[in-house]
Structures are given as structure tokens and as C-alpha cells.
Design a protein around this motif. Structure first.
Motif, PDB file in Angstrom:
ATOM      1  N   THR A  14     -15.119  74.126  57.785  1.00 25.59           N
ATOM      2  CA  THR A  14     -14.399  74.672  56.618  1.00 25.59           C
ATOM      3  C   THR A  14     -13.201  75.496  57.108  1.00 25.59           C
ATOM      4  O   THR A  14     -13.068  75.766  58.307  1.00 25.59           O
ATOM      5  CB  THR A  14     -15.308  75.617  55.806  1.00 25.59           C
ATOM      6  N   SER A  15     -12.389  75.943  56.162  1.00 26.19           N
ATOM      7  CA  SER A  15     -11.249  76.799  56.506  1.00 26.19           C
ATOM      8  C   SER A  15     -11.743  78.117  57.111  1.00 26.19           C
ATOM      9  O   SER A  15     -11.031  78.736  57.906  1.00 26.19           O
ATOM     10  CB  SER A  15     -10.411  77.088  55.266  1.00 26.19           C
ATOM     11  N   GLY A  16     -12.950  78.539  56.731  1.00 25.81           N
ATOM     12  CA  GLY A  16     -13.530  79.769  57.300  1.00 25.81           C
ATOM     13  C   GLY A  16     -13.827  79.602  58.781  1.00 25.81           C
ATOM     14  O   GLY A  16     -13.509  80.465  59.605  1.00 25.81           O
ATOM     15  N   HIS A  17     -14.433  78.453  59.145  1.00 23.06           N
ATOM     16  CA  HIS A  17     -14.674  78.170  60.562  1.00 23.06           C
ATOM     17  C   HIS A  17     -13.343  78.118  61.315  1.00 23.06           C
ATOM     18  O   HIS A  17     -13.205  78.676  62.397  1.00 23.06           O
ATOM     19  CB  HIS A  17     -15.338  76.795  60.754  1.00 23.06           C
ATOM     20  N   LEU A  18     -12.374  77.404  60.720  1.00 24.18           N
ATOM     21  CA  LEU A  18     -11.089  77.225  61.416  1.00 24.18           C
ATOM     22  C   LEU A  18     -10.387  78.557  61.642  1.00 24.18           C
ATOM     23  O   LEU A  18      -9.734  78.767  62.662  1.00 24.18           O
ATOM     24  CB  LEU A  18     -10.187  76.259  60.629  1.00 24.18           C
ATOM     25  N   ASP A  19     -10.550  79.464  60.693  1.00 29.11           N
ATOM     26  CA  ASP A  19      -9.961  80.797  60.833  1.00 29.11           C
ATOM     27  C   ASP A  19     -10.584  81.524  62.043  1.00 29.11           C
ATOM     28  O   ASP A  19      -9.879  82.130  62.852  1.00 29.11           O
ATOM     29  CB  ASP A  19     -10.213  81.571  59.527  1.00 29.11           C
ATOM     30  N   LEU A  92     -18.685  86.460  61.132  1.00 31.82           N
ATOM     31  CA  LEU A  92     -19.638  87.220  60.312  1.00 31.82           C
ATOM     32  C   LEU A  92     -19.078  87.323  58.910  1.00 31.82           C
ATOM     33  O   LEU A  92     -17.983  87.850  58.722  1.00 31.82           O
ATOM     34  CB  LEU A  92     -19.807  88.638  60.852  1.00 31.82           C
ATOM     35  N   ARG A  93     -19.825  86.824  57.953  1.00 35.68           N
ATOM     36  CA  ARG A  93     -19.359  86.904  56.571  1.00 35.68           C
ATOM     37  C   ARG A  93     -19.918  88.164  55.909  1.00 35.68           C
ATOM     38  O   ARG A  93     -19.286  89.191  55.875  1.00 35.68           O
ATOM     39  CB  ARG A  93     -19.770  85.656  55.784  1.00 35.68           C
ATOM     40  N   VAL A 120     -16.292  87.959  64.924  1.00 33.23           N
ATOM     41  CA  VAL A 120     -15.021  88.063  64.214  1.00 33.23           C
ATOM     42  C   VAL A 120     -15.380  88.211  62.736  1.00 33.23           C
ATOM     43  O   VAL A 120     -16.150  87.419  62.205  1.00 33.23           O
ATOM     44  CB  VAL A 120     -14.205  86.764  64.447  1.00 33.23           C
ATOM     45  N   MET A 121     -14.845  89.242  62.096  1.00 30.86           N
ATOM     46  CA  MET A 121     -15.148  89.444  60.678  1.00 30.86           C
ATOM     47  C   MET A 121     -14.435  88.379  59.847  1.00 30.86           C
ATOM     48  O   MET A 121     -13.237  88.138  60.041  1.00 30.86           O
ATOM     49  CB  MET A 121     -14.656  90.823  60.216  1.00 30.86           C
ATOM     50  N   ALA A 122     -15.158  87.775  58.925  1.00 29.72           N
ATOM     51  CA  ALA A 122     -14.554  86.746  58.079  1.00 29.72           C
ATOM     52  C   ALA A 122     -13.344  87.308  57.351  1.00 29.72           C
ATOM     53  O   ALA A 122     -13.357  88.458  56.900  1.00 29.72           O
ATOM     54  CB  ALA A 122     -15.580  86.256  57.061  1.00 29.72           C
ATOM     55  N   SER A 123     -12.302  86.495  57.227  1.00 29.00           N
ATOM     56  CA  SER A 123     -11.149  86.902  56.431  1.00 29.00           C
ATOM     57  C   SER A 123     -11.611  86.994  54.977  1.00 29.00           C
ATOM     58  O   SER A 123     -12.393  86.144  54.527  1.00 29.00           O
ATOM     59  CB  SER A 123     -10.044  85.854  56.527  1.00 29.00           C
ATOM     60  N   PRO A 124     -11.136  88.011  54.234  1.00 29.93           N
ATOM     61  CA  PRO A 124     -11.610  88.184  52.854  1.00 29.93           C
ATOM     62  C   PRO A 124     -11.534  86.895  52.033  1.00 29.93           C
ATOM     63  O   PRO A 124     -12.460  86.596  51.271  1.00 29.93           O
ATOM     64  CB  PRO A 124     -10.677  89.253  52.293  1.00 29.93           C
ATOM     65  N   LYS A 125     -10.467  86.099  52.252  1.00 29.72           N
ATOM     66  CA  LYS A 125     -10.355  84.893  51.402  1.00 29.72           C
ATOM     67  C   LYS A 125     -11.399  83.823  51.721  1.00 29.72           C
ATOM     68  O   LYS A 125     -11.574  82.881  50.954  1.00 29.72           O
ATOM     69  CB  LYS A 125      -8.936  84.323  51.422  1.00 29.72           C
ATOM     70  N   TYR A 126     -12.060  83.961  52.879  1.00 32.10           N
ATOM     71  CA  TYR A 126     -13.091  82.977  53.222  1.00 32.10           C
ATOM     72  C   TYR A 126     -14.488  83.594  53.300  1.00 32.10           C
ATOM     73  O   TYR A 126     -15.439  82.944  53.724  1.00 32.10           O
ATOM     74  CB  TYR A 126     -12.770  82.314  54.567  1.00 32.10           C
ATOM     75  N   ALA A 127     -14.604  84.842  52.924  1.00 27.79           N
ATOM     76  CA  ALA A 127     -15.862  85.567  53.134  1.00 27.79           C
ATOM     77  C   ALA A 127     -17.031  84.963  52.349  1.00 27.79           C
ATOM     78  O   ALA A 127     -18.184  85.151  52.707  1.00 27.79           O
ATOM     79  CB  ALA A 127     -15.687  87.036  52.770  1.00 27.79           C
ATOM     80  N   TYR A 128     -16.718  84.237  51.301  1.00 26.22           N
ATOM     81  CA  TYR A 128     -17.763  83.632  50.456  1.00 26.22           C
ATOM     82  C   TYR A 128     -17.988  82.166  50.821  1.00 26.22           C
ATOM     83  O   TYR A 128     -18.822  81.495  50.219  1.00 26.22           O
ATOM     84  CB  TYR A 128     -17.334  83.716  48.981  1.00 26.22           C
ATOM     85  N   LEU A 129     -17.204  81.677  51.769  1.00 30.69           N
ATOM     86  CA  LEU A 129     -17.171  80.231  52.032  1.00 30.69           C
ATOM     87  C   LEU A 129     -18.215  79.797  53.058  1.00 30.69           C
ATOM     88  O   LEU A 129     -18.313  80.372  54.135  1.00 30.69           O
ATOM     89  CB  LEU A 129     -15.755  79.891  52.541  1.00 30.69           C
ATOM     90  N   SER A 130     -18.996  78.787  52.688  1.00 37.30           N
ATOM     91  CA  SER A 130     -19.938  78.216  53.655  1.00 37.30           C
ATOM     92  C   SER A 130     -19.924  76.703  53.482  1.00 37.30           C
ATOM     93  O   SER A 130     -19.545  76.193  52.422  1.00 37.30           O
ATOM     94  CB  SER A 130     -21.355  78.743  53.409  1.00 37.30           C
ATOM     95  N   SER A 131     -20.360  75.990  54.510  1.00 37.96           N
ATOM     96  CA  SER A 131     -20.406  74.532  54.417  1.00 37.96           C
ATOM     97  C   SER A 131     -21.298  74.118  53.253  1.00 37.96           C
ATOM     98  O   SER A 131     -20.983  73.188  52.515  1.00 37.96           O
ATOM     99  CB  SER A 131     -20.965  73.932  55.709  1.00 37.96           C
TER     100      SER A 131
END
Ligand code: ADP
Length: 162
Positions: A14-19, A92-93, A120-131
Motif C-alpha cells: 500500500t501507499s503506507g508501506h511505500l512511505d 508503526l500505525r 518509523v511512525m506512520a504518516s498521518p495520511k496513511y495511519a489508518y491504512l492497511s492491506s
């Protein structure tokens, strides 16, 4: 060379992983993304598909030029040793991630204390994102634009016949 490994099931990436991977690539000279061959969860995408999505994301982003991807089916510490890595990078989300990640980090430290787990702390825009959330939305035809790459969107259209 300072190498880090970044493990996960990436079903799909996901974009969260890529971040997290991009931020790792900025900190380390090389990042090896390690894809679990066998996950406890029954994966939606095959190993080849999961790796293919990551490879195409790497190709499209110049900030990921020092990132490689490889599958593994061993202890994470052994995968890290094979790549001469000095660190494991994890995202870490929420607090809910913490307990499991804390335990894994302690175990890995017990196995080899020279390999540090870096969070690495999840970026706020991806903090809710999971596969799993993305899979759930995609399954019912919801919009996942921006949450995954175009290749992954295509992959979902294929499996869910959208
Ligand atoms: P998931 O938890 O989405 O099924 P993985 O098992 O592939 O994904 O997770 C691999 C790593 O990526 C874990 O450290 C997880 O905390 C991290 N991660 C997953 N999604 C995100 C996100 N949106 N932001 C930051 N880190 C994330």
C-alpha cells in the motif's frame, strides 16, 4: 554499506508501506524489502504478484533506486544476515501495532542484538491504512485511488472482476 531490511506480507503493498520504505531508503544506503513467502493469513495475491507490485513501484519512484525486493521463508534475522543488514525497518500505525511489534523486536534482539529494529511512525495520511482494509474496500468496488499503486488497482480489478 548500511543495509536495512523491511519485512512484511505486502498483500498487497500500500501507499503506507511505500512511505515507510521510502523513508528507510533515505536513511540507509540500501533497503531490501523482504516478502514473506508464507503468511499466516491466506494471501489474496500470489507471491509473484506481491513481488511484481513492489518491483513496479520501485521502478516508478526515483527515491527508491536503492531498494531491492526478495522473498524469504526463514527467520527474519537470518534474512537480515544474508543481506548483511544492520537494521530492520518497520512502520508503526496505532497503539494496536505496538504490542505485537514490541514483542517481535524483543525476540529479534534476543536472536541477534547487533541488528536494531527501527520504527518509523506512520504518516498521518496513511495511519489508518492497511492491506486488509484496502482489500475490503476493493472487494466491494469502493475507491482505493491513492491508497495503492495503479498496478495494484489493476490487480484488484482482475481478482474481483470489477
Ligand atoms: P499489514 O499490516 O498491512 O497486513 P504487513 O504485514 O505487510 O501489512 O506489514 C508490514 C509492516 O508495514 C508492518 O511493520 C506494519 O506495521 C507496516 N505498515 C503497514 N501499513 C502501514 C501504514 N499504513 N503506515 C505505516 N506502516 C505500515
Amino acid at each position: 554499506m548500511k543495509v536495512a531490511v523491511c519485512p512484511g506480507s505486502f498483500d498487497p503493498i500500500t501507499s503506507g508501506h511505500l512511505d515507510v520504505i521510502e523513508r528507510g531508503a533515505y536513511l540507509f544506503e540500501k533497503v531490501v524489502v523482504g516478502v514473506f513467502e508464507k503468511t499466516e493469513k491466506n494471501p489474496l495475491f500470489s507471491l509473484d504478484e506481491r513481488i511484481g507490485f513492489i518491483e513496479s513501484a520501485i521502478k516508478e519512484n526515483s527515491k527508491l533506486s536503492n531498494v531491492e525486493v526478495e522473498s524469504f521463508n526463514s527467520l527474519l534475522i537470518d534474512f537480515a544476515h544474508r543481506h548483511k543488514a544492520c537494521a530492520i525497518i518497520k512502520g508503526l500505525r496505532a497503539v494496536s501495532d505496538f504490542e505485537h511489534e514490541f514483542q517481535m523486536a524483543q525476540f529479534n534482539r534476543k536472536l541477534d542484538k547487533s541488528i536494531e529494529t527501527i520504527f518509523v511512525m506512520a504518516s498521518p495520511k496513511y495511519a489508518y491504512l492497511s492491506s486488509s482494509a484496502v482489500k475490503e474496500i476493493a472487494k466491494f468496488g469502493g475507491c482505493i485511488e491513492g491508497l495503492v499503486t495503479k498496478e495494484v488497482e489493476k490487480g484488484f480489478r482482475k481478482v474481483f472482476k470489477l
